[in-house]
Design a protein around this motif. Sequence first.
Motif, PDB file in Angstrom:
ATOM      1  N   GLY A 123      -5.685   8.048   6.731  1.00 57.41           N
ATOM      2  CA  GLY A 123      -5.920   8.529   5.376  1.00 57.41           C
ATOM      3  C   GLY A 123      -4.657   8.942   4.650  1.00 57.41           C
ATOM      4  N   ASP A 124      -3.550   9.190   5.379  1.00 56.11           N
ATOM      5  CA  ASP A 124      -2.295   9.587   4.745  1.00 56.11           C
ATOM      6  C   ASP A 124      -1.683   8.411   3.981  1.00 56.11           C
ATOM      7  N   LEU A 125      -1.033   8.712   2.880  1.00 54.97           N
ATOM      8  CA  LEU A 125      -0.283   7.709   2.136  1.00 54.97           C
ATOM      9  C   LEU A 125       1.162   7.760   2.614  1.00 54.97           C
ATOM     10  N   ILE A 126       1.640   6.651   3.185  1.00 57.85           N
ATOM     11  CA  ILE A 126       2.991   6.631   3.741  1.00 57.85           C
ATOM     12  C   ILE A 126       3.782   5.444   3.194  1.00 57.85           C
ATOM     13  N   GLU A 127       5.097   5.554   3.316  1.00 55.77           N
ATOM     14  CA  GLU A 127       5.996   4.448   2.997  1.00 55.77           C
ATOM     15  C   GLU A 127       6.850   4.183   4.227  1.00 55.77           C
ATOM     16  N   ALA A 128       6.814   2.953   4.723  1.00 52.87           N
ATOM     17  CA  ALA A 128       7.569   2.593   5.925  1.00 52.87           C
ATOM     18  C   ALA A 128       7.785   1.095   5.965  1.00 52.87           C
ATOM     19  N   GLN A 129       8.928   0.686   6.483  1.00 47.98           N
ATOM     20  CA  GLN A 129       9.256  -0.730   6.626  1.00 47.98           C
ATOM     21  C   GLN A 129       9.106  -1.487   5.305  1.00 47.98           C
ATOM     22  N   GLY A 130       9.449  -0.814   4.208  1.00 52.81           N
ATOM     23  CA  GLY A 130       9.379  -1.452   2.902  1.00 52.81           C
ATOM     24  C   GLY A 130       7.982  -1.581   2.335  1.00 52.81           C
ATOM     25  N   GLU A 131       7.000  -0.944   2.948  1.00 58.19           N
ATOM     26  CA  GLU A 131       5.608  -1.029   2.491  1.00 58.19           C
ATOM     27  C   GLU A 131       5.068   0.362   2.176  1.00 58.19           C
ATOM     28  N   ILE A 132       4.151   0.423   1.212  1.00 51.99           N
ATOM     29  CA  ILE A 132       3.468   1.668   0.864  1.00 51.99           C
ATOM     30  C   ILE A 132       1.964   1.440   0.985  1.00 51.99           C
ATOM     31  N   GLY A 133       1.275   2.354   1.652  1.00 56.10           N
ATOM     32  CA  GLY A 133      -0.174   2.210   1.767  1.00 56.10           C
ATOM     33  C   GLY A 133      -0.797   3.397   2.471  1.00 56.10           C
ATOM     34  N   ALA A 134      -2.112   3.474   2.396  1.00 56.68           N
ATOM     35  CA  ALA A 134      -2.862   4.519   3.089  1.00 56.68           C
ATOM     36  C   ALA A 134      -3.143   4.054   4.514  1.00 56.68           C
ATOM     37  N   VAL A 135      -2.942   4.949   5.468  1.00 58.32           N
ATOM     38  CA  VAL A 135      -3.149   4.596   6.877  1.00 58.32           C
ATOM     39  C   VAL A 135      -4.631   4.352   7.117  1.00 58.32           C
ATOM     40  N   LYS A 136      -4.930   3.137   7.555  1.00 56.12           N
ATOM     41  CA  LYS A 136      -6.318   2.736   7.785  1.00 56.12           C
ATOM     42  C   LYS A 136      -6.696   2.877   9.249  1.00 56.12           C
ATOM     43  N   GLU A 137      -5.790   2.487  10.134  1.00 53.58           N
ATOM     44  CA  GLU A 137      -6.095   2.501  11.565  1.00 53.58           C
ATOM     45  C   GLU A 137      -4.801   2.575  12.361  1.00 53.58           C
ATOM     46  N   ILE A 138      -4.797   3.414  13.411  1.00 57.16           N
ATOM     47  CA  ILE A 138      -3.645   3.520  14.315  1.00 57.16           C
ATOM     48  C   ILE A 138      -4.069   2.976  15.666  1.00 57.16           C
ATOM     49  N   GLU A 139      -3.511   1.827  16.035  1.00 55.80           N
ATOM     50  CA  GLU A 139      -3.838   1.198  17.301  1.00 55.80           C
ATOM     51  C   GLU A 139      -2.666   1.321  18.264  1.00 55.80           C
ATOM     52  N   ILE A 140      -2.864   0.851  19.496  1.00 54.20           N
ATOM     53  CA  ILE A 140      -1.820   0.977  20.509  1.00 54.20           C
ATOM     54  C   ILE A 140      -0.573   0.180  20.114  1.00 54.20           C
ATOM     55  N   PHE A 141      -0.733  -1.025  19.589  1.00 55.80           N
ATOM     56  CA  PHE A 141       0.408  -1.892  19.311  1.00 55.80           C
ATOM     57  C   PHE A 141       0.768  -1.973  17.828  1.00 55.80           C
ATOM     58  N   THR A 142      -0.175  -1.722  16.933  1.00 55.08           N
ATOM     59  CA  THR A 142       0.092  -1.841  15.500  1.00 55.08           C
ATOM     60  C   THR A 142      -0.583  -0.706  14.727  1.00 55.08           C
ATOM     61  N   THR A 143      -0.096  -0.509  13.511  1.00 52.65           N
ATOM     62  CA  THR A 143      -0.722   0.429  12.578  1.00 52.65           C
ATOM     63  C   THR A 143      -1.109  -0.348  11.323  1.00 52.65           C
ATOM     64  N   LYS A 144      -2.325  -0.157  10.858  1.00 55.20           N
ATOM     65  CA  LYS A 144      -2.821  -0.874   9.690  1.00 55.20           C
ATOM     66  C   LYS A 144      -2.850   0.056   8.479  1.00 55.20           C
ATOM     67  N   LEU A 145      -2.305  -0.456   7.372  1.00 53.76           N
ATOM     68  CA  LEU A 145      -2.315   0.271   6.115  1.00 53.76           C
ATOM     69  C   LEU A 145      -3.144  -0.494   5.092  1.00 53.76           C
ATOM     70  N   THR A 146      -3.690   0.238   4.135  1.00 47.68           N
ATOM     71  CA  THR A 146      -4.314  -0.385   2.975  1.00 47.68           C
ATOM     72  C   THR A 146      -3.362  -0.216   1.814  1.00 47.68           C
ATOM     73  N   GLY A 147      -2.802  -1.325   1.325  1.00 48.76           N
ATOM     74  CA  GLY A 147      -1.804  -1.275   0.263  1.00 48.76           C
ATOM     75  C   GLY A 147      -2.383  -0.847  -1.061  1.00 48.76           C
ATOM     76  N   LEU A 148      -1.500  -0.605  -2.031  1.00 49.59           N
ATOM     77  CA  LEU A 148      -1.927  -0.113  -3.341  1.00 49.59           C
ATOM     78  C   LEU A 148      -2.810  -1.104  -4.076  1.00 49.59           C
ATOM     79  N   SER A 149      -2.653  -2.398  -3.774  1.00 50.73           N
ATOM     80  CA  SER A 149      -3.509  -3.410  -4.402  1.00 50.73           C
ATOM     81  C   SER A 149      -4.650  -3.820  -3.472  1.00 50.73           C
ATOM     82  N   ASN A 150      -4.989  -2.932  -2.531  1.00 49.14           N
ATOM     83  CA  ASN A 150      -6.094  -3.126  -1.590  1.00 49.14           C
ATOM     84  C   ASN A 150      -5.840  -4.261  -0.598  1.00 49.14           C
ATOM     85  N   LYS A 151      -4.571  -4.534  -0.320  1.00 49.98           N
ATOM     86  CA  LYS A 151      -4.232  -5.527   0.698  1.00 49.98           C
ATOM     87  C   LYS A 151      -4.029  -4.829   2.036  1.00 49.98           C
ATOM     88  N   GLU A 152      -4.357  -5.531   3.111  1.00 49.33           N
ATOM     89  CA  GLU A 152      -4.154  -4.962   4.447  1.00 49.33           C
ATOM     90  C   GLU A 152      -2.729  -5.242   4.916  1.00 49.33           C
TER      91      GLU A 152
END
Length: 270
Positions: A123-152
């Motif tokens: 749910g946090d809004l973060i900026e990392a690796q040149g991307e900005i988005g709300a944290v959608k899911e934290i997995e063992i190998f990857t983290t998924k964000l929902t971008g400002l234009s609703n892109k994953e």
Amino acid sequence: METQKWIDKGYDIIVEFAPKILAAILIWIIGNWVIKMVMKGVKKAMTKANYEDSLKKFLLNLLNWIFKIVLILVVLGTVGVETTSFAAILAAAGLAIGMALQGSLGNFAGGVLIMIFKPFKIGDLIEAQGEIGAVKEIEIFTTKLTGLSNKEIIIPNGALSNGNIINYTTEGTRRVDLVFGVSYDADIKQTKEVLMNVLTSNPKVLKEPAPAVTVLELADSSVNFAVRPWSKAEDYWSVYFEVTENTKEALDAAGIEIPYPHSVEIQKEG
């Protein structure tokens, strides 16, 4: 006579190996009980430390397998089976797997660090690796964000844990940084009042911290004002767009000119 010989031999084998087998069975039973108790304690500690469910499940399974493998080696050693070769095979297999999965292991380690130290949460809004988005899911190998234009957006945890992370949600509020330029003919005091009225009339602009309007610079063709309202993290973009639109309307209504680039065409007669 031959039968008796085989009976005696079998008896000797039983006498030799029965204690070892019984000891191995006893070690197996006690070892499983100990593993169960240890895993119960580890699970309780992880729950108390509020570990992520995915991380907790993975670590518990990993520890359980490690304990079971060690127990099996101890049991085999008790009955007289040479375990050195087994340990060597396991070590070689582990090294080969590690070499083949270097990138994945780095992402796994990054995921573990993220889940333990929690630089952000779902749910946090973060900026990392040149991307900005709300944290959608934290997995063992990857983290998924929902971008400002609703892109994953999917970011490998290895890169994420080793790079800079800006968390816009942690503090609960954000400052909206805007710059507006007006003509040099405009009255500075009046302009500041108009801009401040735009901020104070917007219900999403926080009263504390107080908004600010200051002269930022004397540019080539305009006097630029720094407009700094504060908002809740979730209202950032609403405030950004609303203040921008309302500022244009307010300046127009006050007769304050917003300069725009002019071009002069010079023609030379031949």
